[in-house]
Motif scaffolding. Structure first.
Motif, short mmCIF file in Angstrom:
data_model
loop_
_atom_site.label_atom_id
_atom_site.label_comp_id
_atom_site.label_asym_id
_atom_site.label_seq_id
_atom_site.Cartn_x
_atom_site.Cartn_y
_atom_site.Cartn_z
N ILE A 1 -11.51 -6.16 -14.66
CA ILE A 1 -11.42 -6.71 -16.03
C ILE A 1 -10.16 -7.54 -16.19
CG2 ILE A 1 -10.22 -4.73 -17.07
CD1 ILE A 1 -12.17 -5.14 -19.50
N SER A 2 -9.17 -7.24 -15.31
CA SER A 2 -7.91 -7.97 -15.37
C SER A 2 -7.89 -9.05 -14.31
CB SER A 2 -6.77 -6.97 -15.16
OG SER A 2 -5.90 -7.45 -14.20
N ALA A 3 -7.81 -10.30 -14.76
CA ALA A 3 -7.87 -11.43 -13.82
C ALA A 3 -6.72 -11.41 -12.83
CB ALA A 3 -7.88 -12.74 -14.60
N GLY A 4 -5.58 -10.82 -13.21
CA GLY A 4 -4.43 -10.82 -12.32
C GLY A 4 -4.54 -9.83 -11.17
N LEU A 5 -5.49 -8.92 -11.23
CA LEU A 5 -5.66 -7.95 -10.13
C LEU A 5 -6.89 -8.27 -9.30
CD1 LEU A 5 -4.76 -4.61 -11.97
CD2 LEU A 5 -3.27 -6.18 -10.75
N ASP A 6 -7.51 -9.38 -9.64
CA ASP A 6 -8.80 -9.77 -9.10
C ASP A 6 -8.63 -10.56 -7.81
OD1 ASP A 6 -11.45 -10.29 -9.07
OD2 ASP A 6 -11.55 -11.28 -11.02
N TYR A 7 -8.05 -9.96 -6.78
CA TYR A 7 -7.77 -10.65 -5.52
C TYR A 7 -8.31 -9.79 -4.38
CZ TYR A 7 -5.04 -13.15 -1.92
OH TYR A 7 -4.66 -13.88 -0.83
N PRO A 8 -9.02 -10.40 -3.41
CA PRO A 8 -9.67 -9.58 -2.37
C PRO A 8 -8.69 -9.02 -1.33
CG PRO A 8 -10.16 -11.91 -2.03
CD PRO A 8 -9.43 -11.82 -3.33
N GLY A 9 -7.46 -9.50 -1.33
CA GLY A 9 -6.48 -8.99 -0.37
C GLY A 9 -5.36 -8.29 -1.10
N VAL A 10 -4.27 -8.04 -0.38
CA VAL A 10 -3.08 -7.44 -0.95
C VAL A 10 -1.93 -7.93 -0.06
CG1 VAL A 10 -3.29 -5.32 0.43
CG2 VAL A 10 -2.11 -5.24 -1.76
N GLY A 11 -0.74 -8.06 -0.59
CA GLY A 11 0.37 -8.54 0.23
C GLY A 11 0.59 -7.64 1.45
N PRO A 12 1.05 -8.23 2.57
CA PRO A 12 1.22 -7.43 3.80
C PRO A 12 2.22 -6.29 3.64
CG PRO A 12 2.17 -9.64 4.06
CD PRO A 12 1.37 -9.65 2.78
N MET A 13 3.22 -6.47 2.77
CA MET A 13 4.17 -5.37 2.52
C MET A 13 3.41 -4.15 2.01
SD MET A 13 6.98 -4.90 -0.52
CE MET A 13 8.30 -5.99 -0.04
N HIS A 14 2.51 -4.38 1.09
CA HIS A 14 1.77 -3.27 0.48
C HIS A 14 0.76 -2.67 1.46
CE1 HIS A 14 3.83 -4.29 -3.14
NE2 HIS A 14 3.30 -5.49 -3.18
N ALA A 15 0.15 -3.53 2.28
CA ALA A 15 -0.77 -3.02 3.30
C ALA A 15 -0.02 -2.04 4.20
CB ALA A 15 -1.34 -4.17 4.12
N HIS A 16 1.23 -2.39 4.51
CA HIS A 16 2.05 -1.52 5.36
C HIS A 16 2.46 -0.25 4.62
CE1 HIS A 16 4.69 -0.22 8.48
NE2 HIS A 16 5.81 -0.51 7.84
N LEU A 17 2.82 -0.37 3.36
CA LEU A 17 3.17 0.82 2.57
C LEU A 17 1.99 1.78 2.53
CD1 LEU A 17 5.09 -0.74 -0.48
CD2 LEU A 17 6.07 0.55 1.44
N PHE A 18 0.79 1.22 2.46
CA PHE A 18 -0.41 2.06 2.44
C PHE A 18 -0.67 2.69 3.81
CE2 PHE A 18 -5.02 2.52 3.13
CZ PHE A 18 -5.29 3.48 2.16
N ALA A 19 -0.70 1.85 4.84
CA ALA A 19 -1.06 2.32 6.18
C ALA A 19 -0.06 3.35 6.70
CB ALA A 19 -1.18 1.15 7.14
N SER A 20 1.21 3.17 6.34
CA SER A 20 2.25 4.07 6.84
C SER A 20 2.35 5.34 6.00
CB SER A 20 3.60 3.35 6.82
OG SER A 20 3.95 3.03 5.47
N GLY A 21 1.71 5.34 4.85
CA GLY A 21 1.81 6.51 3.97
C GLY A 21 3.04 6.50 3.07
N ARG A 22 3.87 5.46 3.18
CA ARG A 22 5.09 5.40 2.35
C ARG A 22 4.73 5.29 0.86
NH1 ARG A 22 8.69 5.98 -0.58
NH2 ARG A 22 10.66 4.84 -0.77
N GLY A 23 3.68 4.56 0.58
CA GLY A 23 3.27 4.38 -0.81
C GLY A 23 2.09 5.28 -1.17
N GLU A 24 2.09 5.74 -2.41
CA GLU A 24 0.94 6.48 -2.92
C GLU A 24 0.07 5.48 -3.69
OE1 GLU A 24 2.14 9.73 -5.46
OE2 GLU A 24 0.11 10.00 -6.26
N PHE A 25 -1.19 5.35 -3.29
CA PHE A 25 -2.06 4.35 -3.92
C PHE A 25 -3.07 5.04 -4.83
CE2 PHE A 25 -1.42 0.05 -2.03
CZ PHE A 25 -0.28 0.37 -1.29
N ILE A 26 -3.15 4.55 -6.05
CA ILE A 26 -4.04 5.12 -7.06
C ILE A 26 -4.94 4.01 -7.58
CG2 ILE A 26 -4.13 6.18 -9.37
CD1 ILE A 26 -1.43 7.53 -8.73
#
Lengths: 253, 393
Positions: free
Chosen positions: B303-328
């Motif tokens: 519903i939010s046009a600003g979150l409507d992107y099929p990718g994510v920045g590589p920093m965040h991909a790494h935060l996710f893959a490494s478990g450093r970030g909690e994704f909700i």
């Protein structure tokens, strides 16, 4: 790869045609290939369609979108190409973007290409450094030539590096543009063609982007070994279908 | 382990510069110069002065008393919504326009989805008297007509992207094509921490003053620089990158990234890249992205046009893959309710992007003495029509 080398040794300027697999219809891939060979085309680039083709202009993008709509996938293209070497002897190169190859698995992709008799790959968004570091051995193991692009902005130092990493020909982009943009060559391009010729590279150069008729073909191949036509050919397929192929090719040289 | 970019332009396995050769000289020029330029004293002075006098920084760090007591914890809001143009986006466009000037570029191009980054770019181009061309999906131009008008008032040319799905990813493709066709005089101001290296790092650095300010402000208020958690919404991820930046390598600070689940993760209409994406290449970067098994990039929904992107920045991909970030992941409904809730509790109408970050408290429990900073990335004025339709206001 051997087929590319052999083609390059011929004493003539080479005509290379790009077309998007699965366009205008899903099952046109093989008929188009056969028609191109029959009409004397020397090398064919088979476009593996991608949803987001950054280096392409509207014509090729539209053909990719259409091909995807027709249901084209990497799997289907490989299926269509099985046994192609029973019919076609000219060099075949797959041109596409890196993500579909990555999802198929780079090693599996290379292996499949070798089985089918594909001679090389053009992946514009696979950078030189990545290729040398991670994929060069794989390509070489499967006898696949990796064709790099150079542009008028590419430095001599980098051209030398690209020449070192190449083992077929170098794809010389005629001007700073996406595909299908320019018409006719200006002084600027001609001097660029001459400049590259004077570098005496190990790999021959084939010029692409901006070639659409006999005049631009002969200008482009004054120094270079050959020229690639993509968008203009796609336009012919769009307007006249497969029946337009013969007359399009005949008027080129 | 560091969560910053390494010397090769990667965050773990993500990042790099997967670009056609036509873009190599532009991107390489930027890569070689961006750190040096950013470290120049004159650059820093001009950047800081504009942020202070033009953007209105530092933005307040506000203790949200009624919101905190509702969820029985301590919540601070970093008020990026008070920036000129209404969101954090302008921090980056100020930085990049100064970069472009120092690189001798006299033409700016940008992509925009909802129009926020387009407006922020058109704004700084007007400020500097530089030509500005913004690519925007034809569908988005219809949906976000007021922002198109704002860009035009600011003197920018807005070109509709009519290829592909006619939204943000196609606008980005068109901007990249423009850059290929204009390699020498043009700088491309990417609006998020996406694209080929050095863009993700450069944009993160321009946004990093958010966490720099949080540290100082929190020290004043709580007697310590580190909150227990920093929370931000993630589309491409620029406001999140800025809010996390100075805490990335500090394990005492929890990092929470909130993605848009759209109509639900399994609905087929979602933008929760960390859940639905796989590693691949989009817009010159290896990262997590939503795609078919065949590697074709798929169209996200939120519903939010600003979150409507099929990718994510590589920093965040790494935060996710490494478990450093909690994704909700937060659905449209949860976000809209949270936006309304904050409006009523604190008198602040947030952008719907930001509302996603505000919505985590319904399901995610925090301790009574936890200190949480939410990056309030933008204000809700631009979303009023969506709020009106949704709540029948």
């Amino acid at each position: 790869m051997k087929r590319i080398q052999k083609a390059l040794q011929q004493d003539k300027k080479l005509l290379s045609i790009y077309f998007t697999a699965g366009f205008p219809n899903l099952d046109d891939t093989i008929p188009v290939l056969k028609s191109l060979e029959e009409n004397g085309v020397d090398i064919v680039e088979i476009g593996l369609p991608f949803s987001d083709p950054l280096a392409d202009g509207p014509t090729i993008q539209a053909s990719s979108t259409e091909a995807l709509k027709n249901g084209m996938t990497t799997e289907i293209l490989f299926k269509q190409l099985e046994g192609i070497r029973d019919h076609i002897s000219i060099p075949l190169i797959i041109m596409g973007y890196f993500n579909p190859v990555l999802q198929y698995g780079v090693e599996a992709f290379c292996k499949k290409c070798a089985e089918i008799g594909i001679d090389g790959l053009i992946l514009p968004d696979l950078p030189l450094a990545e290729y040398n570091l991670h994929y060069r051995q794989l390509f070489e193991k499967h006898n696949l030539a990796n064709i790099f692009l150079i542009t008028p902005q590419t430095s001599e130092e980098r051209i030398r590096e690209i020449d070192e990493a190449s083992n077929g020909f170098i794809y010389m982009v005629s001007s700073a543009s996406t595909t299908g943009k320019t018409s006719g060559f200006a002084e600027e391009q001609i001097s660029y063609f001459n400049r590259i010729d004077e570098l005496q590279l190990n790999n021959p150069q084939i010029v692409g982007f901006g070639i659409n008729n006999a005049e631009t073909f002969s200008q482009a191949t004054l120094k270079a070994k050959g020229a690639i036509i993509g968008s203009a050919f796609i336009k012919t397929l769009t307007n006249d279908g497969l029946s337009g192929i013969t007359s399009f090719i005949k008027q080129l040289r | 382990m560091s969560y910053h970019v390494n010397e090769n332009g990667y965050y773990g396995e993500f990042g790099g510069a997967y670009i056609p050769e036509m873009l190599y000289p532009n991107v390489e020029e930027l890569r070689q110069q961006y750190l040096d330029v950013m470290q120049e004293t004159s650059f820093q002075e001009e950047f800081k002065q504009l942020l202070k006098e033009y953007v209105g920084r530092p933005t307040p760090l506000y203790y949200a008393k009624r919101f905190s007591s509702t969820y029985n914890t301590n919540i601070y809001l970093k008020r990026e919504d008070l920036c000129h143009t209404g969101a954090h986006k302008v921090n980056n466009t100020i930085g990049q326009i100064l970069m472009a000037k120092r690189l001798g570029k006299n033409r700016i191009i940008a992509e925009t989805g909802a129009g926020q980054h387009g407006v922020a770019t058109a704004t700084v181009c007007a400020l500097m008297g530089i030509e500005c061309v913004v690519y925007m999906g034809a569908i988005d131009m219809d949906r976000q007509a007021p922002n198109v008008a704002r860009m035009k008032m600011l003197g920018a040319t807005v070109i509709p992207a009519t290829s592909g799905s006619k939204t943000l990813k196609d606008a980005t493709n068109e901007a990249i094509r423009d850059w290929i066709n204009n390699p020498t005089d043009t700088h491309y101001i990417i609006g998020s921490v996406v694209g080929p290296h050095p863009y993700p790092d450069m944009v993160a650095r321009f946004q990093s003053l958010i966490s720099e300010e949080i540290k100082t402000q929190l020290l004043e208020k709580e007697g310590k620089e580190n909150p227990d958690y920093v929370v931000a919404c993630v589309g491409g991820g620029s406001n999140a990158a800025g809010a996390y930046y100075h805490y990335l390598d500090n394990p005492d600070v929890g990092i929470i990234a909130v993605e848009a689940a759209g109509k639900g993760i399994k609905s087929g209409e979602s933008a929760a890249t960390s859940v639905l994406g796989k590693p691949g290449i989009i817009h010159g970067s290896k990262t997590l992205l939503m795609q078919t098994t065949d590697g074709q990039i798929t169209e996200p929904y939120s519903i939010s046009a600003g979150l409507d992107y099929p990718g994510v920045g590589p920093m965040h991909a790494h935060l996710f893959a490494s478990g450093r970030g909690e994704f909700i992941s937060i659905t449209d409904t949860e976000a809209m309710e949270a936006g309304l809730e904050l409006s009523k509790l604190e008198g602040i109408i947030p952008a719907i992007e930001t509302s996603h970050a505000l919505a985590i408290f319904k399901n995610r429990q925090f301790k009574k003495d936890d200190v949480i900073v939410i990056n309030l990335s933008g204000r809700g004025d631009k979303d009023l029509n969506t709020y009106i339709d949704y709540f029948n206001l």
